[in-house]
Design an enzyme around this catalytic site. Sequence first.
Site, PDB file in Angstrom:
ATOM      1  N   CYS A 122      10.222   1.099   2.433  1.00  0.00           N
ATOM      2  CA  CYS A 122      11.379   0.112   2.537  1.00  0.00           C
ATOM      3  C   CYS A 122      12.739   0.717   2.572  1.00  0.00           C
ATOM      4  O   CYS A 122      13.671   0.299   3.240  1.00  0.00           O
ATOM      5  CB  CYS A 122      11.186  -0.860   1.695  1.00  0.00           C
ATOM      6  SG  CYS A 122      11.284  -0.182  -0.099  1.00  0.00           S
TER       7      CYS A 122
ATOM      8  N   GLU B   2      10.759  -8.271  -3.143  1.00  0.00           N
ATOM      9  CA  GLU B   2      11.228  -6.929  -2.706  1.00  0.00           C
ATOM     10  C   GLU B   2      10.717  -6.587  -1.359  1.00  0.00           C
ATOM     11  O   GLU B   2       9.470  -6.349  -1.044  1.00  0.00           O
ATOM     12  CB  GLU B   2      10.711  -5.932  -3.647  1.00  0.00           C
ATOM     13  CG  GLU B   2      11.258  -5.886  -4.936  1.00  0.00           C
ATOM     14  CD  GLU B   2      12.668  -5.552  -5.172  1.00  0.00           C
ATOM     15  OE1 GLU B   2      13.262  -4.801  -4.298  1.00  0.00           O
ATOM     16  OE2 GLU B   2      13.193  -5.686  -6.148  1.00  0.00           O
TER      17      GLU B   2
ATOM     18  N   PRO C  38      -3.505  -5.749  -5.830  1.00  0.00           N
ATOM     19  CA  PRO C  38      -2.738  -4.580  -5.223  1.00  0.00           C
ATOM     20  C   PRO C  38      -3.265  -4.779  -3.638  1.00  0.00           C
ATOM     21  O   PRO C  38      -4.055  -5.638  -3.135  1.00  0.00           O
ATOM     22  CB  PRO C  38      -3.564  -3.539  -5.877  1.00  0.00           C
ATOM     23  CG  PRO C  38      -5.030  -4.070  -6.404  1.00  0.00           C
ATOM     24  CD  PRO C  38      -4.539  -5.525  -6.626  1.00  0.00           C
ATOM     25  N   ALA C  39      -2.625  -3.917  -2.868  1.00  0.00           N
ATOM     26  CA  ALA C  39      -2.908  -4.118  -1.677  1.00  0.00           C
ATOM     27  C   ALA C  39      -4.254  -3.817  -1.294  1.00  0.00           C
ATOM     28  O   ALA C  39      -4.958  -2.636  -1.685  1.00  0.00           O
ATOM     29  CB  ALA C  39      -2.042  -2.945  -0.538  1.00  0.00           C
TER      30      ALA C  39
ATOM     31  N   SER D   1      16.354   5.761  -5.250  1.00  0.00           N
ATOM     32  CA  SER D   1      15.516   5.412  -6.238  1.00  0.00           C
ATOM     33  C   SER D   1      15.437   6.032  -7.543  1.00  0.00           C
ATOM     34  O   SER D   1      15.559   7.338  -7.537  1.00  0.00           O
ATOM     35  CB  SER D   1      13.980   5.226  -5.770  1.00  0.00           C
ATOM     36  OG  SER D   1      13.892   4.988  -4.521  1.00  0.00           O
TER      37      SER D   1
ATOM     38  N   GLU E 233      14.692  -4.496  -9.595  1.00  0.00           N
ATOM     39  CA  GLU E 233      13.523  -3.791 -10.358  1.00  0.00           C
ATOM     40  C   GLU E 233      14.110  -2.621 -10.906  1.00  0.00           C
ATOM     41  O   GLU E 233      14.821  -1.804 -10.172  1.00  0.00           O
ATOM     42  CB  GLU E 233      12.287  -3.501  -9.664  1.00  0.00           C
ATOM     43  CG  GLU E 233      11.688  -4.803  -9.028  1.00  0.00           C
ATOM     44  CD  GLU E 233      10.254  -4.820  -8.516  1.00  0.00           C
ATOM     45  OE1 GLU E 233       9.984  -3.897  -7.740  1.00  0.00           O
ATOM     46  OE2 GLU E 233       9.303  -5.490  -8.837  1.00  0.00           O
TER      47      GLU E 233
ATOM     48  N   TRP F  22       0.930  -1.213  -0.074  1.00  0.00           N
ATOM     49  CA  TRP F  22      -0.147  -0.048   0.095  1.00  0.00           C
ATOM     50  C   TRP F  22       0.808   1.310  -0.089  1.00  0.00           C
ATOM     51  O   TRP F  22       0.273   2.288  -0.178  1.00  0.00           O
ATOM     52  CB  TRP F  22      -0.944  -0.125   1.409  1.00  0.00           C
ATOM     53  CG  TRP F  22      -0.105  -0.237   2.535  1.00  0.00           C
ATOM     54  CD1 TRP F  22      -0.039  -1.500   3.004  1.00  0.00           C
ATOM     55  CD2 TRP F  22       0.611   0.607   3.216  1.00  0.00           C
ATOM     56  NE1 TRP F  22       0.848  -1.321   4.236  1.00  0.00           N
ATOM     57  CE2 TRP F  22       1.324  -0.072   4.180  1.00  0.00           C
ATOM     58  CE3 TRP F  22       1.069   2.071   3.126  1.00  0.00           C
ATOM     59  CZ2 TRP F  22       1.932   0.323   5.335  1.00  0.00           C
ATOM     60  CZ3 TRP F  22       1.782   2.544   4.065  1.00  0.00           C
ATOM     61  CH2 TRP F  22       2.337   1.982   5.151  1.00  0.00           C
ATOM     62  N   ASN F  23       2.129   1.116   0.125  1.00  0.00           N
ATOM     63  CA  ASN F  23       2.897   2.419   0.503  1.00  0.00           C
ATOM     64  C   ASN F  23       3.299   3.337  -0.877  1.00  0.00           C
ATOM     65  O   ASN F  23       3.356   4.366  -0.808  1.00  0.00           O
ATOM     66  CB  ASN F  23       4.083   2.237   1.525  1.00  0.00           C
ATOM     67  CG  ASN F  23       5.070   1.218   0.655  1.00  0.00           C
ATOM     68  OD1 ASN F  23       4.721   0.535  -0.094  1.00  0.00           O
ATOM     69  ND2 ASN F  23       6.493   1.037   1.190  1.00  0.00           N
TER      70      ASN F  23
ATOM     71  N   GLY G  37       6.577  -6.270  -0.470  1.00  0.00           N
ATOM     72  CA  GLY G  37       5.960  -6.238   0.759  1.00  0.00           C
ATOM     73  C   GLY G  37       6.821  -6.671   1.968  1.00  0.00           C
ATOM     74  O   GLY G  37       7.913  -6.768   1.805  1.00  0.00           O
ATOM     75  N   SER G  38       6.190  -7.314   3.149  1.00  0.00           N
ATOM     76  CA  SER G  38       7.148  -7.513   4.286  1.00  0.00           C
ATOM     77  C   SER G  38       7.920  -8.716   4.090  1.00  0.00           C
ATOM     78  O   SER G  38       7.281  -9.731   3.536  1.00  0.00           O
ATOM     79  CB  SER G  38       5.939  -7.583   5.595  1.00  0.00           C
ATOM     80  OG  SER G  38       5.113  -8.742   5.422  1.00  0.00           O
TER      81      SER G  38
HETATM   82  P1  NAP Z   1       2.653  -6.930   3.549  1.00  0.00           P
HETATM   83  O1  NAP Z   1       1.475  -7.095   4.910  1.00  0.00           O
HETATM   84  O2  NAP Z   1       3.148  -7.948   3.317  1.00  0.00           O
HETATM   85  O3  NAP Z   1       1.434  -6.521   2.285  1.00  0.00           O
HETATM   86  C1  NAP Z   1       1.850  -6.641   0.913  1.00  0.00           C
HETATM   87  C2  NAP Z   1       1.110  -7.421  -0.201  1.00  0.00           C
HETATM   88  O4  NAP Z   1       0.950  -8.618   0.446  1.00  0.00           O
HETATM   89  C3  NAP Z   1      -0.562  -6.869   0.002  1.00  0.00           C
HETATM   90  O5  NAP Z   1      -1.021  -6.745  -1.016  1.00  0.00           O
HETATM   91  C4  NAP Z   1      -0.961  -7.875   0.999  1.00  0.00           C
HETATM   92  O6  NAP Z   1      -2.471  -8.203   0.471  1.00  0.00           O
HETATM   93  C5  NAP Z   1      -0.356  -9.113   0.596  1.00  0.00           C
HETATM   94  N1  NAP Z   1      -0.372 -10.078   1.494  1.00  0.00           N
HETATM   95  C6  NAP Z   1      -0.819 -10.204   2.743  1.00  0.00           C
HETATM   96  N2  NAP Z   1      -0.667 -11.599   3.157  1.00  0.00           N
HETATM   97  C7  NAP Z   1      -0.464 -12.365   2.037  1.00  0.00           C
HETATM   98  C8  NAP Z   1      -0.296 -13.754   1.921  1.00  0.00           C
HETATM   99  N3  NAP Z   1      -0.309 -14.679   2.859  1.00  0.00           N
HETATM  100  N4  NAP Z   1      -0.022 -14.216   0.748  1.00  0.00           N
HETATM  101  C9  NAP Z   1       0.436 -13.308  -0.370  1.00  0.00           C
HETATM  102  N5  NAP Z   1       0.135 -12.164  -0.231  1.00  0.00           N
HETATM  103  C10 NAP Z   1      -0.220 -11.617   0.950  1.00  0.00           C
HETATM  104  O7  NAP Z   1       3.397  -5.663   3.601  1.00  0.00           O
HETATM  105  P2  NAP Z   1       2.690  -4.005   3.677  1.00  0.00           P
HETATM  106  O8  NAP Z   1       2.609  -3.949   5.226  1.00  0.00           O
HETATM  107  O9  NAP Z   1       1.752  -3.732   2.917  1.00  0.00           O
HETATM  108  O10 NAP Z   1       3.980  -3.241   3.288  1.00  0.00           O
HETATM  109  C11 NAP Z   1       5.064  -2.936   4.007  1.00  0.00           C
HETATM  110  C12 NAP Z   1       6.208  -3.899   3.759  1.00  0.00           C
HETATM  111  O11 NAP Z   1       6.563  -3.607   2.439  1.00  0.00           O
HETATM  112  C13 NAP Z   1       7.337  -3.314   4.606  1.00  0.00           C
HETATM  113  O12 NAP Z   1       8.055  -4.227   5.079  1.00  0.00           O
HETATM  114  C14 NAP Z   1       8.125  -2.471   3.328  1.00  0.00           C
HETATM  115  O13 NAP Z   1       9.404  -2.547   3.651  1.00  0.00           O
HETATM  116  C15 NAP Z   1       8.031  -3.534   2.296  1.00  0.00           C
HETATM  117  N6  NAP Z   1       8.449  -2.868   1.182  1.00  0.00           N
HETATM  118  C16 NAP Z   1       9.359  -3.240   0.366  1.00  0.00           C
HETATM  119  C17 NAP Z   1       9.534  -2.665  -0.875  1.00  0.00           C
HETATM  120  C18 NAP Z   1      10.983  -2.934  -1.477  1.00  0.00           C
HETATM  121  O14 NAP Z   1      11.127  -2.553  -2.794  1.00  0.00           O
HETATM  122  N7  NAP Z   1      11.938  -3.773  -1.126  1.00  0.00           N
HETATM  123  C19 NAP Z   1       9.017  -1.445  -1.173  1.00  0.00           C
HETATM  124  C20 NAP Z   1       7.896  -1.181  -0.465  1.00  0.00           C
HETATM  125  C21 NAP Z   1       7.610  -1.804   0.584  1.00  0.00           C
HETATM  126  P3  NAP Z   1      -3.695  -7.427   1.573  1.00  0.00           P
HETATM  127  O15 NAP Z   1      -3.476  -6.192   1.190  1.00  0.00           O
HETATM  128  O16 NAP Z   1      -4.806  -7.924   1.035  1.00  0.00           O
HETATM  129  O17 NAP Z   1      -3.434  -7.684   3.110  1.00  0.00           O
END
Ligand code: NAP
Length: 485
Positions: free
Chosen positions: A291, A257, A182-183, A448, A465, A157-158, A235-236
Site C-alpha cells: 500500500c 488501513e 486472514p486473507a 514503516s 497502527e 495477503w501482501n 485491505g482495499s
Molecule cells: P482485499 O481484497 O480488500 O482483501 C483484504 C481482506 O479483506 C482479505 O482478508 C479478504 O478476504 C477480505 N475481504 C474480501 N471481501 C470482503 C468483504 N466483503 N467483507 C470483509 N472482508 C472482505 O485486499 P487485497 O487485495 O487482499 O489487498 C490489497 C489492498 O490492501 C490494496 O489496496 C492495498 O493498498 C491494501 N493494503 C493497505 C495497507 C495499509 O496499511 N493501508 C496495507 C496493506 C495492504 P479473502 O482473502 O477471503 O477474500
Amino acid sequence: MTGLDLLESNKRNLLIGGTWRGARSGERIEVIDPADGSVLTDVADASTDEAVEALDAAVAAQADWARTPPRERGEILRRAFDLLTERADDVAHLMSLEMGKPVAEAKGEVGYGSEFFRWYSEEAVRIHGRWMQAPAGGSRLLTVRKPVGPCLFITPWNFPLAMGTRKIGPAIAAGCTMVVKPASQTPLTMLALAAILEEAGLPGGVLNVVTTSSTGELSSTLQADDRLRKVSFTGSTAVGRTIVAQSADRLQRLSMELGGNAPFLVFEDADLDAAVDGAMVAKMRNMGEACTSANRFLVHSDVAAEFAEKLGRRMGALTLGRGQDDGVDVGPLIDEKALAGVSRLVADAVHDGATVVTGGSAPDGPGFFYSPTVLVDVPPGSAINTEEIFGPVAPITTFDTEAEAIERANDTEYGLASYAYTRDLARTIRLAESLDFGMVGVNTGLVSNPAAPFGGMKQSGFGREGGFEGIEEYLETTYVALPAD
Ligand code: NAP
C-alpha cells in the site's frame, strides 16, 4: 524445519476458544504457490456459524483478559517476540511459499512484524488515565482507560504477518480479545503466528483464527452482532467502504488501513543516486505489492532523463524467480488476476504514449511473474497514474516547479504514503506541511516503523497502527466526576 513443516497439519485449521479443529462441513480452502500455480496445502473453510462461535469464544474470554495484569499481557507479547525472532528463518520460508516474496524479504517482514509485539509489550504497562482539578475548583476529573472489547481483524495477503501483528499486538496489550480472519490466499503465516502466541502463553479464546471462503458473509454477520465492539481492516478501499457501511447500525469502532497511490518526488537539488536507491526500496519492496509502494514518480525535468536511465539499469538487473531460491530479488505476483491487472496498466500506458525503458512484459513460463518495468513519458491522466499498480512498475512523469509537483502529488483520492528527495530544508518543511498524506518519507524510501503511527487520510482510511497512537485504537475512556467536598 523449513516452510510447511513449521505448521503442523492439525494447525492448518480453525483456532476457536483454544482448540484447533477443522470445519464441521469438512470443506477446505486450497493454498496456492504463486511461483508455479500448484497447490501447497489447504486450510479449513469455516461456515458463518463457526465464525460466530469464534466470536462467542472471544466474548467469553473478554472479562478475564481485561482483568489480567498488564505486565502479564506484556510478557506474553514479549515471549512471542522472542519465539518469532528465534524462528524467523522458518516463518519467513513459510511466508515465502504462500505469498511468493523472496525469503530474505520475508525475513525482513518477520523482523518488522515481530517488533510490534516488542513495542506493545512495553506499552501494555503504560496505559493510564488522569486525575485533575476541575478548572472552577471543587470537583475532581478522573479518566479510566478500558479495553474496547472483542474485535474483528481482517488482514490482506501482501504482508501476511505484519498486517496481523500491528493489530494483535496493541489489542493484546490493551486487554481486548479478537477474531482474526486472514486473507484466504495466505492463511498459513497467520496460523503459525497463532500457534506461537499459544506457545507464549496466550489464554484460549483471546485470539481466535477463522479461515473462510465466505468472507463477506462472515463480516456482515459478525458486524451485525452487538457483542463485537471494533473492526480493524487492512485491505482495499472498495472492501473498506463495505465494512464502514456495515458498522453504521451498531456504530462499531473502526480502523481502516486501505489503498494508496504514493507519489515519489525527485527535485532538481536531490542526491540522484540516493533517490534511485530510495526508489528501489519504495517501488520494489514486496514486488510493488504494498500500500506504501511508490506508484507515481514525479521527477524534475532537469534530472528526469538521468534518473530514468539509472533506475532503468537497476530495475533491469534484478533477478526474477521462486522466492525460496538463492539470488532471487523479485518473486511472483500473488495470482493470475494481479498479473493481468499489472499487464493491462502497462499496455494502456504504452497505448497512451509511454515509452518502455526496461521490462514491460511478463516472462514466459509458469507462475505469476512480471518483469521489473520503468516507463517514461507517461501522460499524467493514464490509468497507471490514477490506479494502484500493485506490481513492479515505475511510471515516470516530469514537473517544472515545486508548486506543480505538490499539486500533482495531491491530485489523488488516496492519502497514505508519499516520498520526496530534496536537499533543501525549507522545501522539506513546505512538503511535510502541504502533502496530503498520512506519511511523508523525506530522502528515504521506507516509512514503516513499528514505533511510528502508520496510517492514511482521504480514501486511504483512518486510524493509526504502531507508535503510541496504535494502542489508542483499542482503548475506551470513561470519565468519572468526583466532588472534592
Ligand atoms: P482485499 O481484497 O480488500 O482483501 C483484504 C481482506 O479483506 C482479505 O482478508 C479478504 O478476504 C477480505 N475481504 C474480501 N471481501 C470482503 C468483504 N466483503 N467483507 C470483509 N472482508 C472482505 O485486499 P487485497 O487485495 O487482499 O489487498 C490489497 C489492498 O490492501 C490494496 O489496496 C492495498 O493498498 C491494501 N493494503 C493497505 C495497507 C495499509 O496499511 N493501508 C496495507 C496493506 C495492504 P479473502 O482473502 O477471503 O477474500
